[in-house]
Enzyme design. Sequence first.
Site, PDB file in Angstrom:
ATOM      1  N   THR A 118       0.803  -1.228   0.000  1.00  0.00           N
ATOM      2  CA  THR A 118       0.000   0.000   0.000  1.00  0.00           C
ATOM      3  C   THR A 118       0.834   1.275   0.000  1.00  0.00           C
ATOM      4  OG1 THR A 118      -0.167  -0.069   2.428  1.00  0.00           O
ATOM      5  CG2 THR A 118      -1.950  -1.115   1.158  1.00  0.00           C
ATOM      6  N   ARG A 127      21.611  -4.981   1.651  1.00  0.00           N
ATOM      7  CA  ARG A 127      22.390  -4.583   0.468  1.00  0.00           C
ATOM      8  C   ARG A 127      23.882  -4.833   0.612  1.00  0.00           C
ATOM      9  NH1 ARG A 127      19.430   1.241  -0.367  1.00  0.00           N
ATOM     10  NH2 ARG A 127      17.463   0.455  -1.241  1.00  0.00           N
ATOM     11  N   CYS A 184      17.812   4.533  -4.721  1.00  0.00           N
ATOM     12  CA  CYS A 184      17.300   5.125  -5.961  1.00  0.00           C
ATOM     13  C   CYS A 184      18.291   6.075  -6.625  1.00  0.00           C
ATOM     14  CB  CYS A 184      15.974   5.830  -5.706  1.00  0.00           C
ATOM     15  SG  CYS A 184      15.969   6.928  -4.278  1.00  0.00           S
ATOM     16  N   SER A 239       9.117  12.227  -3.861  1.00  0.00           N
ATOM     17  CA  SER A 239       8.529  10.887  -3.767  1.00  0.00           C
ATOM     18  C   SER A 239       9.510   9.884  -3.196  1.00  0.00           C
ATOM     19  CB  SER A 239       8.042  10.425  -5.144  1.00  0.00           C
ATOM     20  OG  SER A 239       9.100  10.418  -6.077  1.00  0.00           O
ATOM     21  N   LYS A 252      25.040   5.752   1.644  1.00  0.00           N
ATOM     22  CA  LYS A 252      24.559   4.676   0.769  1.00  0.00           C
ATOM     23  C   LYS A 252      25.154   4.800  -0.624  1.00  0.00           C
ATOM     24  CE  LYS A 252      20.049   4.087   3.048  1.00  0.00           C
ATOM     25  NZ  LYS A 252      18.580   4.308   2.895  1.00  0.00           N
ATOM     26  N   HIS A 266      15.012  11.828  -9.986  1.00  0.00           N
ATOM     27  CA  HIS A 266      16.228  12.295  -9.322  1.00  0.00           C
ATOM     28  C   HIS A 266      17.219  12.785 -10.376  1.00  0.00           C
ATOM     29  CE1 HIS A 266      14.675  10.904  -5.645  1.00  0.00           C
ATOM     30  NE2 HIS A 266      15.485   9.898  -5.371  1.00  0.00           N
TER      31      HIS A 266
END
Length: 338
Positions: A10, A109, A147, A176, A202, A239
Amino acid sequence: MINVGVLGATGAVGQRFVQLLASHPWFNLQTLTASERSAGKNYRDAVNWRLDEPFPDSVGDIVVSKTDVDSVKGLDIVFSALPADLATNLETDISRAGVAVCSNASSHRMDKNVPLVVPEVNPDHLGLIDLQRDSGNDGFIVTNPNCSTITMVSALNPIQHRGLSDIRVATMQAISGAGFEGISAMSIYDNVIPYIGSEEKKMEAETLKIMGSFDGSVITNAPFSISASCHRVPVIDGHTMAIWVDTKASVEELKNDFRNYKAPFTGLPTQPEKSVLLFEQEDRPQPRLDRNRGRGMTVSVGRIREGVRFIAMGHNTIRGAAGASVLNAELIVSKKYL
């Protein structure tokens, strides 16, 4: 057909998974999980659909399950859109139950035996699946990176053979990326936020693993340095980043690398015609104009200048999240890891 499910269906990335999987030619989407508040409801009643794509009616009557191991036993693949704190143990337990986990979460990761994959960049790293299976599990975990990392390594991949010694990047990241409730309008409107928690670390760590070499047992990090500065800007999706690369190649040589670049595989349903698209115009790429190229899976580059400096841009919830994970799953199937 390959039976699949979505964990955290969701939320922002979960909805992207549902959109991409609802009519997928290889995958049969049959299980959707969410919080206990949503469990037991039909998906159409449980979700507040906020994407710019129409709600897929074909999945509207799926009854949402609790997010636990029992809900996904018997599936071939689950796609994880869970927060990292929830994903850590649950993804491990699901893989031990014999299910393949394609995760967008950051939890695993950097694990030694878990592939961190961008299919066009390091498909050979899927060999780590064999090391996971040495413990006796049929299931396994494969992750996609952050991302912003995905956009950067996709843009660097066509020119990596030129020899990269130092990379610097400044990102302009869409709201977002923080989820539906991540940033209030009062915080981001008429503003730039010059800090995104853990994002810089990251990008710096994940890139070295992804662009590193795999000898069949361990990954050796890429032999260059990275420095990242990450910023949130009032853009909904897409991005954008300015990248500085130390290389002896000329601007025209790099442009030719981008023009002639082809992915190392073909025929995967989510794969775009062009993984990397070069713009010659001085004012491109732009998120509003270019984020949906290749159905959101193409990374656009432009403004290549001496130095070497250039701009890269990618859709953060498709190429940078759900779409990346789906493409990973397609590559896993094509290489017969299921």
